[in-house]
Design a protein around this motif. Structure first.
Motif, PDB file in Angstrom:
ATOM      1  N   UNK A   1       6.681   6.633  -8.851  1.00 51.16           N
ATOM      2  CA  UNK A   1       5.971   6.659  -7.576  1.00 51.16           C
ATOM      3  C   UNK A   1       6.598   5.672  -6.614  1.00 51.16           C
ATOM      4  N   UNK A   2       6.727   6.058  -5.361  1.00 50.36           N
ATOM      5  CA  UNK A   2       7.136   5.160  -4.284  1.00 50.36           C
ATOM      6  C   UNK A   2       6.000   5.170  -3.267  1.00 50.36           C
ATOM      7  N   UNK A   3       5.253   4.081  -3.226  1.00 52.26           N
ATOM      8  CA  UNK A   3       4.101   3.973  -2.335  1.00 52.26           C
ATOM      9  C   UNK A   3       4.389   2.874  -1.325  1.00 52.26           C
ATOM     10  N   UNK A   4       4.334   3.209  -0.060  1.00 52.73           N
ATOM     11  CA  UNK A   4       4.577   2.235   1.008  1.00 52.73           C
ATOM     12  C   UNK A   4       3.249   1.915   1.672  1.00 52.73           C
ATOM     13  N   UNK A   5       2.980   0.616   1.823  1.00 53.02           N
ATOM     14  CA  UNK A   5       1.728   0.151   2.438  1.00 53.02           C
ATOM     15  C   UNK A   5       2.033  -0.660   3.685  1.00 53.02           C
ATOM     16  N   UNK A   6       1.076  -0.671   4.608  1.00 52.03           N
ATOM     17  CA  UNK A   6       1.231  -1.500   5.801  1.00 52.03           C
ATOM     18  C   UNK A   6       0.757  -2.915   5.496  1.00 52.03           C
ATOM     19  N   UNK A   7       0.770  -3.783   6.501  1.00 45.76           N
ATOM     20  CA  UNK A   7       0.416  -5.189   6.298  1.00 45.76           C
ATOM     21  C   UNK A   7      -1.033  -5.379   5.855  1.00 45.76           C
ATOM     22  N   UNK A   8      -1.912  -4.388   6.081  1.00 46.31           N
ATOM     23  CA  UNK A   8      -3.316  -4.455   5.641  1.00 46.31           C
ATOM     24  C   UNK A   8      -3.524  -3.855   4.258  1.00 46.31           C
ATOM     25  N   UNK A   9      -2.459  -3.322   3.662  1.00 47.55           N
ATOM     26  CA  UNK A   9      -2.569  -2.709   2.352  1.00 47.55           C
ATOM     27  C   UNK A   9      -2.898  -1.229   2.391  1.00 47.55           C
ATOM     28  N   UNK A  10      -3.031  -0.666   3.598  1.00 44.57           N
ATOM     29  CA  UNK A  10      -3.303   0.765   3.720  1.00 44.57           C
ATOM     30  C   UNK A  10      -2.041   1.553   3.370  1.00 44.57           C
ATOM     31  N   UNK A  11      -2.222   2.686   2.712  1.00 46.09           N
ATOM     32  CA  UNK A  11      -1.090   3.504   2.280  1.00 46.09           C
ATOM     33  C   UNK A  11      -0.514   4.271   3.466  1.00 46.09           C
ATOM     34  N   UNK A  12       0.785   4.087   3.682  1.00 44.90           N
ATOM     35  CA  UNK A  12       1.505   4.816   4.727  1.00 44.90           C
ATOM     36  C   UNK A  12       2.148   6.079   4.177  1.00 44.90           C
ATOM     37  N   UNK A  13       2.675   5.980   2.946  1.00 46.70           N
ATOM     38  CA  UNK A  13       3.321   7.136   2.324  1.00 46.70           C
ATOM     39  C   UNK A  13       3.253   7.003   0.813  1.00 46.70           C
TER      40      UNK A  13
END
Length: 142
Positions: free
Chosen positions: A76-88
């Motif tokens: 899995x490749x999970x990208x999160x923003x600075x708040x920890x929300x999932x972007x992709x």
């Protein structure tokens, strides 16, 4: 929250193409990880097998064809923003390519494509885990 990517995991492939102690890397031209070096790859299209997608992506991004083995790894490749929300969230099936033919030339959404010696992998800005993944998978082939 607006999301630039789908709200479900996206099935994708990566291709570890190697020869003479080097691995083929592409420089990503689009997010996520724009301008990072990575293995060639991309999304699996509807009706396409994983192996067909791997062969197509290798050709589109590097102009090479090769014999494919795999998948040899799935992650899995999970990208999160600075708040920890999932972007992709991408689920990637990795193939190993051997006996490449053709002349390397960046294409599709790759802005560059190069053979990189294993000793030089750590000197590049890469997608997360790429140098370790390359070394681990190639050590299993030796």
């Amino acid at each position: 929250m607006s999301r630039p990517f789908p709200s479900v995991p996206v099935l994708s492939v990566s291709v570890l193409c190697h020869k003479d102690g080097s691995a083929l890397l592409i420089k990503r031209g689009k997010p996520p990880y724009k301008d990072h070096w990575s293995l060639p790859g991309g999304k699996v299209e509807f009706g396409e097998t994983l192996a067909e997608a791997a062969a197509r992506e290798l050709l589109e991004e590097t102009e090479l064809t090769a014999e494919l083995d795999g998948p040899v790894e799935v992650f899995d490749s999970i990208q999160r923003d600075e708040n920890g929300d999932i972007l992709s969230h991408f689920v990637l099936a990795v193939f190993v390519a051997k006996n490449p033919s053709g002349t390397v030339m960046a294409g599709d959404d790759a802005t560059a494509a190069e053979w990189v010696a294993l000793k030089d992998l750590d000197g590049r800005i890469t997608t997360p885990g790429t140098p370790a993944r390359i070394r681990r998978l190639l050590s299993k082939l030796a």
